[in-house]
Design a protein around this motif. Structure first.
Motif, short mmCIF file in Angstrom:
data_model
loop_
_atom_site.label_atom_id
_atom_site.label_comp_id
_atom_site.label_asym_id
_atom_site.label_seq_id
_atom_site.Cartn_x
_atom_site.Cartn_y
_atom_site.Cartn_z
N GLN A 41 5.21 25.30 72.81
CA GLN A 41 5.13 25.28 74.26
C GLN A 41 4.85 26.68 74.82
O GLN A 41 4.97 27.67 74.11
CB GLN A 41 6.45 24.74 74.83
CG GLN A 41 6.71 23.29 74.47
CD GLN A 41 8.12 22.85 74.87
OE1 GLN A 41 8.92 23.64 75.38
NE2 GLN A 41 8.42 21.58 74.62
N PRO A 42 4.46 26.76 76.10
CA PRO A 42 4.26 28.08 76.71
C PRO A 42 5.54 28.92 76.65
O PRO A 42 6.65 28.40 76.60
CB PRO A 42 3.89 27.74 78.16
CG PRO A 42 3.32 26.36 78.09
CD PRO A 42 4.09 25.67 77.02
N LEU A 43 5.37 30.21 76.65
CA LEU A 43 6.49 31.14 76.64
C LEU A 43 7.33 30.96 77.90
O LEU A 43 6.80 30.88 79.01
CB LEU A 43 5.96 32.57 76.56
CG LEU A 43 7.00 33.67 76.37
CD1 LEU A 43 7.52 33.67 74.94
CD2 LEU A 43 6.39 35.03 76.70
N ARG A 44 8.64 30.92 77.75
CA ARG A 44 9.54 30.76 78.88
C ARG A 44 10.07 32.13 79.32
O ARG A 44 10.73 32.83 78.54
CB ARG A 44 10.72 29.86 78.51
CG ARG A 44 10.33 28.44 78.12
CD ARG A 44 11.57 27.65 77.75
NE ARG A 44 11.27 26.26 77.45
CZ ARG A 44 12.20 25.34 77.18
NH1 ARG A 44 13.49 25.70 77.18
NH2 ARG A 44 11.86 24.11 76.91
N SER A 162 15.55 30.47 77.57
CA SER A 162 14.36 31.28 77.82
C SER A 162 14.03 32.12 76.60
O SER A 162 14.87 32.31 75.71
CB SER A 162 14.58 32.20 79.04
OG SER A 162 15.53 33.20 78.74
N ASP A 163 12.80 32.58 76.56
CA ASP A 163 12.35 33.45 75.46
C ASP A 163 12.33 34.91 75.86
O ASP A 163 12.42 35.79 75.00
CB ASP A 163 10.94 33.04 75.02
CG ASP A 163 10.86 31.58 74.63
OD1 ASP A 163 11.66 31.16 73.78
OD2 ASP A 163 10.01 30.86 75.19
N ALA A 164 12.18 35.19 77.14
CA ALA A 164 12.09 36.56 77.63
C ALA A 164 12.67 36.59 79.04
O ALA A 164 12.78 35.56 79.71
CB ALA A 164 10.65 37.06 77.62
N LEU A 351 8.54 36.28 70.12
CA LEU A 351 9.63 36.00 71.05
C LEU A 351 10.13 34.56 70.92
O LEU A 351 11.33 34.30 71.01
CB LEU A 351 9.19 36.30 72.48
CG LEU A 351 8.98 37.78 72.81
CD1 LEU A 351 8.40 37.93 74.21
CD2 LEU A 351 10.28 38.56 72.69
N LYS A 352 9.22 33.62 70.71
CA LYS A 352 9.65 32.24 70.53
C LYS A 352 10.38 32.07 69.19
O LYS A 352 11.35 31.30 69.11
CB LYS A 352 8.45 31.29 70.63
CG LYS A 352 7.95 31.13 72.07
CD LYS A 352 6.95 30.01 72.22
CE LYS A 352 5.59 30.40 71.70
NZ LYS A 352 4.58 29.35 71.99
N ALA A 353 9.93 32.79 68.18
CA ALA A 353 10.65 32.76 66.90
C ALA A 353 12.04 33.35 67.06
O ALA A 353 13.01 32.86 66.48
CB ALA A 353 9.86 33.52 65.84
N ARG A 354 12.14 34.41 67.86
CA ARG A 354 13.44 35.02 68.12
C ARG A 354 14.37 33.99 68.75
O ARG A 354 15.56 33.92 68.40
CB ARG A 354 13.25 36.22 69.05
CG ARG A 354 14.54 36.94 69.43
CD ARG A 354 14.28 37.92 70.57
NE ARG A 354 15.46 38.70 70.87
CZ ARG A 354 16.48 38.27 71.61
NH1 ARG A 354 16.44 37.04 72.10
NH2 ARG A 354 17.52 39.05 71.84
N SER A 355 13.87 33.21 69.72
CA SER A 355 14.68 32.18 70.36
C SER A 355 15.15 31.15 69.34
O SER A 355 16.30 30.68 69.39
CB SER A 355 13.89 31.49 71.47
OG SER A 355 13.56 32.39 72.50
#
Length: 486
Positions: A41-44, A162-164, A351-355
């Protein structure tokens, strides 16, 4: 830039390993499957900050339209995502979703909820705009000044969903830093902390609203950026007046005509009418502008913005297009958008992997089970080996002069590890149209030069380790070129 298994692939594998471990717990499996879906999905990006920090205004400025806030949605997470037509859906607690009536006006969106927001948890607004093609913006309730209460009410959910984060503050005081420090809980938060941009969001109010207030705010942002405590918590610090940036993006001919009329009034005479909102609205207009026109200018620009816009028109920005561009530039919105692109969108996979890693860590910590030690080890292995996280940590370290690199070396290291953009041309500092051969030559030369530093026994250990990260980034670029990438 990963050498070997990509970070997003490692995160995908970890999530499925955790799903297998918790297969007898449907609630946890549903949470983990949601994280798998989020990888595609798009970055949150959550917009977070204390009361009256300008969150909704910054959301609007980034989208370029007046969409936020949804009326009477206090205490609710409002999600703004791309969609084919304007649409809003409310998600009450324990009830089915409900479609909301949406009115699209010339300037944006109006949604009337029609009931008490106490039962609402989320509102999802779909809005057709290029600004939301790659990201979802989340307008969050105010973070309470009490860190513990803030975590319970807002930050805990922000960290989970959220991712960021764009953290908005007036001046970056200690209470803001305590909130960000509290958000670094857990191994993932410590290993990859920099998913935050700090935004001095009411930059037009710095210095008491003087015309040079934006310059003062940018200087304050640079001081924060160099502060080691701030550097450990945010990847960048940007001063931005969301109100001024939005006004610039939405500047119409009627607004420009009113501002141009004000600019024709002698400055000393005009300044006497721009002392306060009350004077603007109730005093006699120096050019006969209707009260409604003055109220509209004040609502859109604020006192500072009206003063600045009139000054700019007087200084030669005498068309709607040129004034709009200059207001956007001075507002800091361009810098904020570029920072979001460079620090968040360009690094969206990391960043999504971090989440995903954080989600698995949270489950393991809250509900340990037989075999969870193996998954904990997998999380730790990914955190230790992910080059993307090493690059992010080096970017933070480079802001701290105690690392020991001189200014030129620090600038080069920052560029090579993606601090100026993650594309090959941006990393290597060459023109975008450079040939693959040219890119390979520059990357190879940088690799050998930084390898010499990494292997120099006379250099401090911190510098050698930093150089090793740069070498690994160069190796990744060369591997990408060999594979035929640009």
């Amino acid at each position: 830039m990963t050498v070997g298994l990509r970070l997003d692939e490692a995160a995908w594998g970890l999530l499925h390993q955790a799903i297998e471990l918790y297969q007898d717990n449907p609630r946890v499996v549903a949470q983990l499957r949601n994280q798998v879906a989020r990888l595609e999905q798009p970055l949150r990006i959550a917009v977070v900050g204390p009361w009256r920090s300008g969150k909704s205004t910054v959301v609007n400025a980034l989208m370029g339209e007046e969409v936020a806030p949804v009326e009477r949605a206090d205490g609710v997470f409002t999600w703004y995502e791309d969609g084919p037509v304007p649409r809003a859906t409310a998600y009450p607690s324990g009830q089915p979703p409900q479609e909301l009536a949406v009115v699209k006006s010339a300037t944006g969106l109006r949604v009337d909820l029609g009931w008490d927001t106490g039962d609402l948890r989320d509102i999802v607004v779909q809005w057709p705009t290029r600004a939301l093609r790659q990201i979802t913006l989340i307008d969050t309730p105010a973070v309470n000044g009490d860190v513990e209460q803030g975590l319970a009410s807002v930050l805990e959910r922000v960290l989970r969903e959220s991712d960021a984060v764009l953290y908005l503050t007036r001046d970056g005081r200690d209470s803001d830093l305590r909130v960000l420090e509290a958000a670094r809980d857990g191994a993932v938060g410590q290993a990859a902390p920099v998913n935050v941009i700090m935004v001095l969001s009411r930059a037009d109010e710095t210095g008491g609203g003087r015309i040079d207030g934006l310059l003062t705010a940018r200087q304050l942002a640079r001081r924060h950026y160099r502060d080691p405590r701030v550097g450990a918590l945010s990847v960048n610090v940007v001063a931005c007046s969301g109100m001024l940036g939005l006004a610039g993006r939405m500047l119409g001919e009627s607004d420009f005509a009113a501002l141009a009329a004000l600019a024709r009034v002698p400055r000393a005479e005009l300044d006497a009418h721009l002392i306060s909102a009350d004077r603007i609205l109730r005093g006699e207009s120096p050019v006969g502008l209707d009260t409604e026109v003055r109220a509209a200018l004040l609502d859109r620009f604020g006192i500072f913005g009206v003063r600045l816009a009139a000054t700019l028109v007087r200084s030669g920005f005498d068309s709607r297009v040129t004034l709009s561009a200059e207001l956007i530039r001075r507002s800091g919105l361009t810098e904020l958008r570029e920072s979001v692109t460079r620090c968040f969108i360009d690094r969206r996979d990391a960043l999504k992997a971090r989440s995903a890693l954080a989600a698995v860590e949270t489950v393991l910590r809250a509900e340990p089970t037989r075999g969870s030690d193996e998954v904990v080890g997998a999380v730790e292995q990914i955190l230790a080996g992910a080059h993307e996280f090493r690059e992010l940590r080096l970017l933070v370290a480079l802001r701290n002069t105690r690392l020991g690199f001189d200014a030129e070396l620090a600038d080069e290291a920052q560029r090579l590890v993606g601090g100026n953009g993650v594309g090959l041309a941006a990393r290597l500092g060459v023109e975008h149209e450079a040939t693959a051969q040219r890119l390979w030559e520059v990357a190879a030369e940088a690799q050998w030069r930084w390898r010499d530093r990494a292997e120099d026994p006379l250099l401090p250990l911190a510098q050698r380790r930093g150089a090793q990260v740069v070498v690994r980034s160069c190796e990744g670029m060369i591997a990408e070129l060999v594979a035929g990438g640009r």
